[in-house]
Design a protein around this motif. Structure first.
Motif, PDB file in Angstrom:
ATOM      1  N   GLN A 178      37.188  48.598  -5.731  1.00  0.00           N
ATOM      2  CA  GLN A 178      37.614  49.546  -4.811  1.00  0.00           C
ATOM      3  C   GLN A 178      37.905  48.724  -3.736  1.00  0.00           C
ATOM      4  OE1 GLN A 178      34.610  52.536  -4.144  1.00  0.00           O
ATOM      5  NE2 GLN A 178      35.075  53.478  -6.171  1.00  0.00           N
ATOM      6  N   TYR A 179      38.699  49.314  -2.770  1.00  0.00           N
ATOM      7  CA  TYR A 179      39.364  48.590  -1.491  1.00  0.00           C
ATOM      8  C   TYR A 179      39.394  49.249  -0.420  1.00  0.00           C
ATOM      9  CZ  TYR A 179      43.338  49.791  -4.254  1.00  0.00           C
ATOM     10  OH  TYR A 179      44.118  50.686  -4.826  1.00  0.00           O
ATOM     11  N   ASP A 180      39.356  48.873   0.844  1.00  0.00           N
ATOM     12  CA  ASP A 180      39.370  49.612   1.953  1.00  0.00           C
ATOM     13  C   ASP A 180      41.004  49.494   2.452  1.00  0.00           C
ATOM     14  OD1 ASP A 180      36.668  50.758   1.915  1.00  0.00           O
ATOM     15  OD2 ASP A 180      35.945  48.910   3.326  1.00  0.00           O
ATOM     16  N   VAL A 181      41.443  50.647   3.120  1.00  0.00           N
ATOM     17  CA  VAL A 181      42.603  50.693   3.727  1.00  0.00           C
ATOM     18  C   VAL A 181      42.631  51.283   5.000  1.00  0.00           C
ATOM     19  CG1 VAL A 181      44.924  51.694   3.594  1.00  0.00           C
ATOM     20  CG2 VAL A 181      43.856  51.042   1.456  1.00  0.00           C
ATOM     21  N   GLU A 182      43.201  50.629   6.021  1.00  0.00           N
ATOM     22  CA  GLU A 182      43.115  51.147   7.319  1.00  0.00           C
ATOM     23  C   GLU A 182      44.039  52.067   7.587  1.00  0.00           C
ATOM     24  OE1 GLU A 182      40.583  50.410   9.579  1.00  0.00           O
ATOM     25  OE2 GLU A 182      39.544  49.164   8.103  1.00  0.00           O
ATOM     26  N   THR A 183      44.037  53.312   8.017  1.00  0.00           N
ATOM     27  CA  THR A 183      44.704  54.357   8.426  1.00  0.00           C
ATOM     28  C   THR A 183      44.552  54.694   9.777  1.00  0.00           C
ATOM     29  OG1 THR A 183      43.725  56.253   7.840  1.00  0.00           O
ATOM     30  CG2 THR A 183      44.635  55.241   5.778  1.00  0.00           C
ATOM     31  N   SER A 184      45.737  55.527  10.368  1.00  0.00           N
ATOM     32  CA  SER A 184      45.441  56.246  11.444  1.00  0.00           C
ATOM     33  C   SER A 184      44.226  56.990  11.923  1.00  0.00           C
ATOM     34  CB  SER A 184      46.738  56.745  11.964  1.00  0.00           C
ATOM     35  OG  SER A 184      46.879  57.937  11.070  1.00  0.00           O
ATOM     36  N   ALA A 185      43.905  57.533  10.627  1.00  0.00           N
ATOM     37  CA  ALA A 185      42.612  58.485  10.595  1.00  0.00           C
ATOM     38  C   ALA A 185      41.208  57.765  10.283  1.00  0.00           C
ATOM     39  CB  ALA A 185      42.839  59.502   9.552  1.00  0.00           C
ATOM     40  N   GLY A 186      41.382  56.483  10.086  1.00  0.00           N
ATOM     41  CA  GLY A 186      40.439  55.736   9.880  1.00  0.00           C
ATOM     42  C   GLY A 186      40.259  54.871   8.640  1.00  0.00           C
ATOM     43  N   THR A 187      39.371  54.184   8.316  1.00  0.00           N
ATOM     44  CA  THR A 187      39.298  53.595   6.916  1.00  0.00           C
ATOM     45  C   THR A 187      39.150  54.482   5.767  1.00  0.00           C
ATOM     46  OG1 THR A 187      38.294  51.725   8.064  1.00  0.00           O
ATOM     47  CG2 THR A 187      38.153  51.601   5.598  1.00  0.00           C
ATOM     48  N   PHE A 188      39.932  54.265   4.745  1.00  0.00           N
ATOM     49  CA  PHE A 188      39.924  55.157   3.356  1.00  0.00           C
ATOM     50  C   PHE A 188      39.673  53.987   2.419  1.00  0.00           C
ATOM     51  CE2 PHE A 188      42.631  58.970   4.145  1.00  0.00           C
ATOM     52  CZ  PHE A 188      42.363  59.212   5.097  1.00  0.00           C
ATOM     53  N   THR A 189      38.385  54.755   1.833  1.00  0.00           N
ATOM     54  CA  THR A 189      38.126  53.619   0.354  1.00  0.00           C
ATOM     55  C   THR A 189      38.902  54.191  -1.000  1.00  0.00           C
ATOM     56  OG1 THR A 189      35.967  53.003   1.160  1.00  0.00           O
ATOM     57  CG2 THR A 189      36.207  52.752  -1.109  1.00  0.00           C
TER      58      THR A 189
END
Length: 120
Positions: free
Chosen positions: A22-33
């Motif tokens: 799994q990996y984390d993606v930085e979005t405008s709403a916060g970090t999504f896994t």
């Protein structure tokens, strides 16, 4: 030189773990896994006439739980995937979907070398 059968057997656990990471993606709403999509899921998502990016982001997000009823209700979602549009910027949705696909190996550039023919 090509990888050997023995090497592939010895690396079985590492190869399987790599496919499940799994990996984390930085979005405008916060970090999504995120989790990587399966081949069949990608085929299903790409078969949609519209909303394939939202569908991909919704189903590949592990955390936060985008299917949470309180979250869905708070944002007035009619369809479960509506939450993706409510949380992320329009251009960001396609960028996140693209990143999910890249992390799953789609669009990856692989190196290839031509074997020279052996002449007797």
């Amino acid at each position: 030189m090509a990888v050997s059968i023995e090497e592939l057997i010895n690396e079985k656990e590492a190869i399987e773990a790599h496919k499940k990471r799994q990996y984390d993606v930085e979005t405008s709403a916060g970090t999504f896994t995120m989790k990587p999509p399966s081949k069949s899921f990608v085929a299903e998502a790409m078969g949609l006439s519209e909303g394939s990016d939202e569908y991909l982001v919704y189903h590949c997000t592990v955390s936060p739980d985008l299917s949470d009823k309180k979250l869905q209700d708070a944002y007035g979602c009619v369809e479960p995937t509506d939450i993706v549009d409510r949380l992320l910027d329009p251009g960001e949705i396609s960028a996140v979907a693209k990143k999910i696909m890249q992390c799953a190996g789609y669009g990856k550039d692989v190196r290839a070398e031509l074997h020279e023919e052996v002449k007797n």
